[in-house]
Design a protein around this motif. Structure first.
Motif, short mmCIF file in Angstrom:
data_model
loop_
_atom_site.label_atom_id
_atom_site.label_comp_id
_atom_site.label_asym_id
_atom_site.label_seq_id
_atom_site.Cartn_x
_atom_site.Cartn_y
_atom_site.Cartn_z
N ILE A 173 0.84 -1.20 0.00
CA ILE A 173 0.00 0.00 0.00
C ILE A 173 0.87 1.24 0.00
O ILE A 173 0.61 2.21 -0.72
N GLN A 174 1.94 1.21 0.79
CA GLN A 174 2.86 2.35 0.83
C GLN A 174 3.46 2.60 -0.54
O GLN A 174 3.55 3.76 -0.99
N SER A 175 3.84 1.55 -1.23
CA SER A 175 4.44 1.69 -2.56
C SER A 175 3.43 2.28 -3.55
O SER A 175 3.80 3.09 -4.40
N ILE A 176 2.17 1.87 -3.43
CA ILE A 176 1.13 2.35 -4.34
C ILE A 176 0.80 3.82 -4.09
O ILE A 176 0.76 4.63 -5.02
N ILE A 177 0.57 4.15 -2.82
CA ILE A 177 0.12 5.51 -2.49
C ILE A 177 1.29 6.48 -2.36
O ILE A 177 1.13 7.68 -2.53
N ARG A 178 2.47 5.93 -2.04
CA ARG A 178 3.67 6.73 -1.78
C ARG A 178 3.44 7.65 -0.58
O ARG A 178 3.55 8.89 -0.67
N CYS A 179 3.12 7.00 0.53
CA CYS A 179 2.88 7.69 1.79
C CYS A 179 3.76 7.05 2.86
O CYS A 179 4.40 6.02 2.62
N PRO A 180 3.85 7.63 4.05
CA PRO A 180 4.61 6.99 5.13
C PRO A 180 4.06 5.59 5.44
O PRO A 180 2.85 5.35 5.32
N LEU A 181 4.93 4.69 5.87
CA LEU A 181 4.51 3.32 6.16
C LEU A 181 3.45 3.29 7.26
O LEU A 181 2.54 2.46 7.22
N ALA A 182 3.55 4.19 8.22
CA ALA A 182 2.57 4.23 9.30
C ALA A 182 1.17 4.49 8.76
O ALA A 182 0.19 3.90 9.22
N ARG A 183 1.06 5.39 7.78
CA ARG A 183 -0.24 5.70 7.18
C ARG A 183 -0.78 4.49 6.41
O ARG A 183 -1.96 4.15 6.50
N ALA A 184 0.10 3.84 5.67
CA ALA A 184 -0.31 2.65 4.92
C ALA A 184 -0.74 1.53 5.87
O ALA A 184 -1.70 0.80 5.59
N THR A 185 -0.04 1.41 7.00
CA THR A 185 -0.40 0.38 7.98
C THR A 185 -1.77 0.67 8.59
O THR A 185 -2.58 -0.25 8.78
N THR A 186 -2.04 1.93 8.86
CA THR A 186 -3.35 2.29 9.41
C THR A 186 -4.46 1.99 8.41
O THR A 186 -5.51 1.44 8.77
N LEU A 187 -4.24 2.32 7.15
CA LEU A 187 -5.24 2.02 6.12
C LEU A 187 -5.48 0.52 6.02
O LEU A 187 -6.63 0.07 5.90
N HIS A 188 -4.42 -0.25 6.06
CA HIS A 188 -4.52 -1.71 6.01
C HIS A 188 -5.30 -2.23 7.22
O HIS A 188 -6.21 -3.07 7.08
N THR A 189 -4.98 -1.72 8.41
CA THR A 189 -5.66 -2.13 9.63
C THR A 189 -7.15 -1.79 9.58
O THR A 189 -8.01 -2.62 9.94
N VAL A 190 -7.45 -0.58 9.14
CA VAL A 190 -8.84 -0.12 9.07
C VAL A 190 -9.64 -0.94 8.05
O VAL A 190 -10.80 -1.29 8.28
N ALA A 191 -9.01 -1.25 6.92
CA ALA A 191 -9.69 -2.05 5.89
C ALA A 191 -10.01 -3.44 6.42
O ALA A 191 -11.12 -3.96 6.19
N HIS A 192 -9.07 -4.04 7.12
CA HIS A 192 -9.30 -5.36 7.72
C HIS A 192 -10.46 -5.30 8.72
O HIS A 192 -11.35 -6.15 8.72
#
Length: 282
Positions: A173-192
């Motif tokens: 997700i971080q690679s796709i959006i090009r955002c900080p890893l913490a933000r990508a992790t939050t998006l992943h957590t929220v989606a789950h």
């Protein structure tokens, strides 16, 4: 096919288009301001529906290709998105006792909350937009849609699903959006969480928001913004928002006036302050 949805009261078309334009994502929707029309792809389970939504003060006209069985969902989705059946008159009336808000209400007397077509779209874009400017949030969310949104034959993409998002690793997700890893992790957590629990709690706002806030990476602003623009909770006054605070300072609104803010008019007070600030910076 054509669907006509009437508005409770009146829709401020200019304001609605301005809000849509601020949050519009490239490749996801097309906004024709001259015709006051929005072109989008909406997802209902595994079915993609193409809609052209024409905005009028008294009604919204939807040209669509949805099968008959999806018409109730289409109606409720458009209603939720634009708040068509929400009666704003009581909230406007309740603000008349507060001088600062009374002036704003008189200047902009037909505002209504513009939400998102789906709860997950509201949730994902809210997480993506944490602690960044609106322009930066649109850029990040645009990459998200471009890479994970299903392409429709119209050339537009549907908003990504929670399932598609949760299926990736945070680093992807971080690679796709090009955002900080913490933000990508939050998006992943929220989606789950949304896929497993959140989608079943949509009508239990208290539980939805309590569980959301408990997730790592989600703070009070995210919870309240989601409550306001995602769940349409009328009591939410987003006083943690930087634009709201700037407008309050600009207007010189006292703390005593804020204490007297009617509970069911919090959403409208927020809208009026956002609108005031946008006019100051046009």
């Amino acid at each position: 096919m054509t669907l006509r949805l009437t508005v409770s009261g009146m829709l401020d078309v200019t304001h609605t288009l301005a809000v849509l334009r601020l949050h519009s994502l490239p490749g996801q929707e097309e906004i024709d301001e001259a015709a006051a029309q929005v072109h989008r792809i909406l997802r209902f389970d595994d079915h993609l529906v193409e809609v052209h939504v024409a905005l009028n003060p008294d009604a919204v006209i939807v040209q669509h290709d949805a099968p008959a069985k999806l018409l109730p969902k289409l109606r409720s989705t458009i209603d939720h998105w634009f708040g068509l059946t929400q009666d704003t008159s009581s909230a406007y009336a309740s603000l008349q006792t507060l001088p600062s808000f009374a002036r704003l209400a008189q200047e902009s007397d037909h505002l209504r909350l513009i939400s998102y077509p789906t709860i997950f779209e509201a949730l994902a874009t809210t997480v993506i937009g944490q602690q960044v400017s609106l322009a930066a949030a649109r850029t990040l969310a645009g990459r998200y849609v471009e890479n994970l949104g299903e392409l429709h034959q119209s050339g537009l993409r549907a908003f990504p699903t929670a399932q598609a998002t949760a299926s990736l690793e945070p680093a992807q997700i971080q690679s796709i959006i090009r955002c900080p890893l913490a933000r990508a992790t939050t998006l992943h957590t929220v989606a789950h969480w949304y896929q497993d629990f959140g989608q079943h709690l949509i009508h239990d706002h208290e539980q939805f928001l309590t569980q959301l806030l408990a997730l790592r990476g989600v703070g009070p602003w995210t919870r309240d913004y989601m409550a306001l623009r995602g769940l349409r909770a009328p009591e939410i006054f987003l006083d943690t928002d930087l634009v709201v605070r700037r407008a309050l300072n600009n207007l010189g609104v006292s703390e005593n006036e804020l204490k007297d803010l009617p509970s069911q008019a919090g959403y409208l007070a927020t809208l009026l302050l956002w609108h005031h600030d946008s006019r100051q910076h046009d």
